[in-house]
Structure formats: C-alpha cells, structure tokens
Design a protein around this motif. Structure first.
Motif, PDB file in Angstrom:
ATOM      1  N   ALA A 115       0.849  -1.299   0.028  1.00 57.66           N
ATOM      2  CA  ALA A 115       0.033   0.006   0.017  1.00 57.66           C
ATOM      3  C   ALA A 115       0.918   1.308   0.186  1.00 57.66           C
ATOM      4  N   GLY A 116       0.197   2.384  -0.386  1.00 58.45           N
ATOM      5  CA  GLY A 116       0.980   3.583  -0.409  1.00 58.45           C
ATOM      6  C   GLY A 116       1.469   3.860  -1.708  1.00 58.45           C
ATOM      7  N   ASP A 117       2.264   5.056  -2.006  1.00 54.10           N
ATOM      8  CA  ASP A 117       2.693   5.647  -3.108  1.00 54.10           C
ATOM      9  C   ASP A 117       4.012   6.159  -3.322  1.00 54.10           C
ATOM     10  N   ILE A 118       4.546   5.785  -4.388  1.00 54.00           N
ATOM     11  CA  ILE A 118       6.039   6.185  -4.712  1.00 54.00           C
ATOM     12  C   ILE A 118       6.212   7.182  -5.750  1.00 54.00           C
ATOM     13  N   PHE A 119       6.515   8.389  -5.641  1.00 52.15           N
ATOM     14  CA  PHE A 119       6.749   9.354  -6.595  1.00 52.15           C
ATOM     15  C   PHE A 119       7.830   9.622  -6.810  1.00 52.15           C
ATOM     16  N   PHE A 120       8.600   9.408  -8.133  1.00 56.07           N
ATOM     17  CA  PHE A 120      10.122   9.811  -8.410  1.00 56.07           C
ATOM     18  C   PHE A 120      10.385  10.719  -9.171  1.00 56.07           C
ATOM     19  N   SER A 121      10.923  11.860  -9.070  1.00 56.28           N
ATOM     20  CA  SER A 121      11.180  13.024 -10.011  1.00 56.28           C
ATOM     21  C   SER A 121       9.883  13.363 -10.858  1.00 56.28           C
ATOM     22  N   MET A 157       5.447   5.851  -9.671  1.00 55.42           N
ATOM     23  CA  MET A 157       6.085   4.397  -9.778  1.00 55.42           C
ATOM     24  C   MET A 157       5.301   3.515  -9.575  1.00 55.42           C
ATOM     25  N   ASN A 158       4.189   3.203  -8.913  1.00 60.40           N
ATOM     26  CA  ASN A 158       3.519   2.244  -8.475  1.00 60.40           C
ATOM     27  C   ASN A 158       1.924   2.536  -8.760  1.00 60.40           C
ATOM     28  N   ARG A 159       1.115   1.459  -8.989  1.00 57.58           N
ATOM     29  CA  ARG A 159      -0.126   1.549  -9.157  1.00 57.58           C
ATOM     30  C   ARG A 159      -0.910   1.919  -7.876  1.00 57.58           C
ATOM     31  N   GLU A 160      -1.993   2.790  -7.883  1.00 56.81           N
ATOM     32  CA  GLU A 160      -2.671   3.163  -6.792  1.00 56.81           C
ATOM     33  C   GLU A 160      -3.320   2.147  -6.278  1.00 56.81           C
ATOM     34  N   GLY A 161      -3.795   2.273  -5.007  1.00 53.16           N
ATOM     35  CA  GLY A 161      -4.628   1.257  -4.203  1.00 53.16           C
ATOM     36  C   GLY A 161      -3.638   0.410  -3.705  1.00 53.16           C
ATOM     37  N   VAL A 193      11.465   1.650 -12.888  1.00 52.10           N
ATOM     38  CA  VAL A 193      12.097   2.614 -11.997  1.00 52.10           C
ATOM     39  C   VAL A 193      13.335   2.885 -12.425  1.00 52.10           C
ATOM     40  N   ALA A 194      14.234   1.988 -13.057  1.00 51.84           N
ATOM     41  CA  ALA A 194      15.425   2.050 -13.272  1.00 51.84           C
ATOM     42  C   ALA A 194      15.486   3.353 -14.512  1.00 51.84           C
ATOM     43  N   ARG A 195      14.671   2.953 -15.384  1.00 55.20           N
ATOM     44  CA  ARG A 195      14.656   3.935 -16.581  1.00 55.20           C
ATOM     45  C   ARG A 195      14.292   5.418 -16.150  1.00 55.20           C
ATOM     46  N   ALA A 196      13.859   5.745 -15.034  1.00 51.68           N
ATOM     47  CA  ALA A 196      13.279   7.010 -14.440  1.00 51.68           C
ATOM     48  C   ALA A 196      14.591   7.574 -14.029  1.00 51.68           C
TER      49      ALA A 196
END
Length: 259
Positions: A59-65, A69-73, A98-101
C-alpha cells in the motif's frame, strides 16, 4: 511540480503474507542525501527493495522525479489457500520503469553475473541509462583504478571488494538521478572499506543525491544531510547532520543504555 526527487507516502510492504514495514513516508529534496541507520533484520533492505521495484508495495505511493512509480490502491489478498496471487495479477510496480526513470539501486551482497567479465558487466549497465548521460568507462576507471586492471577478468575471480566496486561503477554508468547504496562496505577489509568510502564521498561531492545504509556513523556523517533511525519496520527518529550523535549514543537511542 514537486520539489522532491523522491516522495514516499504511507508505504507498506513485505514478503508473501509477512508484513515487514508499514506506513512509511519520506521526502527527499533535489540535491539532498539521506542516511538510514538501524539494527539488522528490522526491514531497511526490504524498504529499499520496495522503493526500487524489486518487491511489490502492499500500500502507499512512490513518486520519483514527479512521476508515479506504482499503481494506486492496496494489493489484493494472498491468504486464500491454493491461490497464486502473482499468477493472475500484474505487478504493482515495474523495476525496469524505476531504473529507466533514474532511481538506481546498488543492492547489498554479491549479485553480479559470475561468468561475465568486468568490462561486459559495465557495458550492460549503460542500457539502464535510457538516454541519460551516465558515467563513462574512463570516469569509473578514474574512481576505481583497479577495475581498469581487472577489465578482462570474470566476476567470479574478483575479491569481495572488487565486486562491490563493479556494482557501484555499474550503478553510476546507469546514469542515476538518485543512487541507493545498501551497506556498500559490509564485510570488507579496513583498507578496501576506506577505498569505497572515499569513492562514495567523491561521488557525493559531485552533487548526486544518495540514499545510504551503513553502520559507520562517522562515514554517514560525511555523506548525508539527514539521518533517519529505522526500528521495527518504521522510522523512529530523524535528525539533521549537525545534530548527529556518536555511534554509542545512537545505539542507546535504539536499544537503551543496557544494549
């Protein structure tokens, strides 16, 4: 547009049916580096693997730049008998994306392909750069002269310290916007450990943000801007570099005076 290069909100995760960490939030500003310090077995590595997509978040959210990065929910249940959740549900995060970002994770331990040479390993690393300009081969050779000498040697013939140098060099050639280093000097001799510490310090002085796990407080203090204490799957403390105590005091904060 967020000022954070990494913005983690309420992240929880673990393995199969065993939760390892829960409800972690973390924001890292552009140009900032952080250290994570805590006892072994309390979830630091699992948390980092979740950030880089090696493990699906629960659960939770990961935002990078600025990019999610991950699906919601929340993830679905794995508790039903004879039900293979992973076989019918696509992953909630894609480590390749993630690596490409530009979020590059140099993991703990010897995870390189043993039959590849040093040069072959480093040439593969550049494919993760995804059009960004990473470190060149001459640049990583300048940082780790030993890799120039070992270029034609297979990974399986290298020492532990040399393999760690290859891992870090590969991470740099992948053009990181943020570099995660999980105990990069663990188990190395004092001489090789110092070589790795000097290299990481050189990289940090160039302005690359770093997330660093290490058990050496004096070393962490040279690299980071902020230290997070990690205990039983959560952040239990946060302090700026100038507030950091010595190793003994940190251990007492985590375990009490009788540790």
């Amino acid at each position: 547009m967020s000022d954070y290069i990494l913005d983690v909100r309420g992240l929880s995760g673990g393995y199969d049916t065993t939760q390892i960490f829960s409800d972690i939030s973390l924001q890292i500003a552009e140009g900032e580096s952080i250290g994570i310090f805590g006892p072994n077995g309390h979830g630091k590595t699992t948390f980092l693997k979740t950030l880089s997509g090696l493990i699906d978040p629960w659960a939770g959210d990961i935002f990078f730049s600025g990019q999610r990065m991950n699906r919601e929910g929340e993830r679905g249940s794995r508790r039903w008998r004879n039900f293979n959740y992973d076989a019918v549900t696509r992953r909630r995060i894609d480590p390749k994306a993630v690596a490409r970002a530009g979020l590059i994770h140099v993991q703990q331990g010897n995870l390189l392909f043993p039959e590849l040479t040093v040069d072959e390993t480093l040439s593969i690393a550049t494919t993760a750069a995804h059009g960004r300009k990473g470190w060149s081969l001459p640049e990583v050779h300048a940082l780790f002269p030993r890799l120039h000498e070992r270029g034609s040697h297979k990974i399986r013939f290298l020492s532990g310290g040399e393999r760690q140098m290859v891992s870090m060099a590969a991470g740099l050639m992948a053009a990181p916007k943020l570099l995660i280093l999980d105990e990069p000097t663990l188990g190395l001799s004092p001489k090789v450990r110092q070589e790795l510490c000097d290299a990481i310090l050189s990289v940090r002085k160039l302005g690359l943000p770093i997330v660093l796990i290490d058990q050496d407080v004096a070393f962490l203090e040279q690299i980071i801007d902020t230290l997070y204490l990690f205990d039983h799957g959560r952040f239990s403390g946060r302090m700026e570099k100038e507030e950091m105590p010595d190793h003994q005091t940190l251990m007492e904060m985590l375990f009490g005076e009788a540790h």
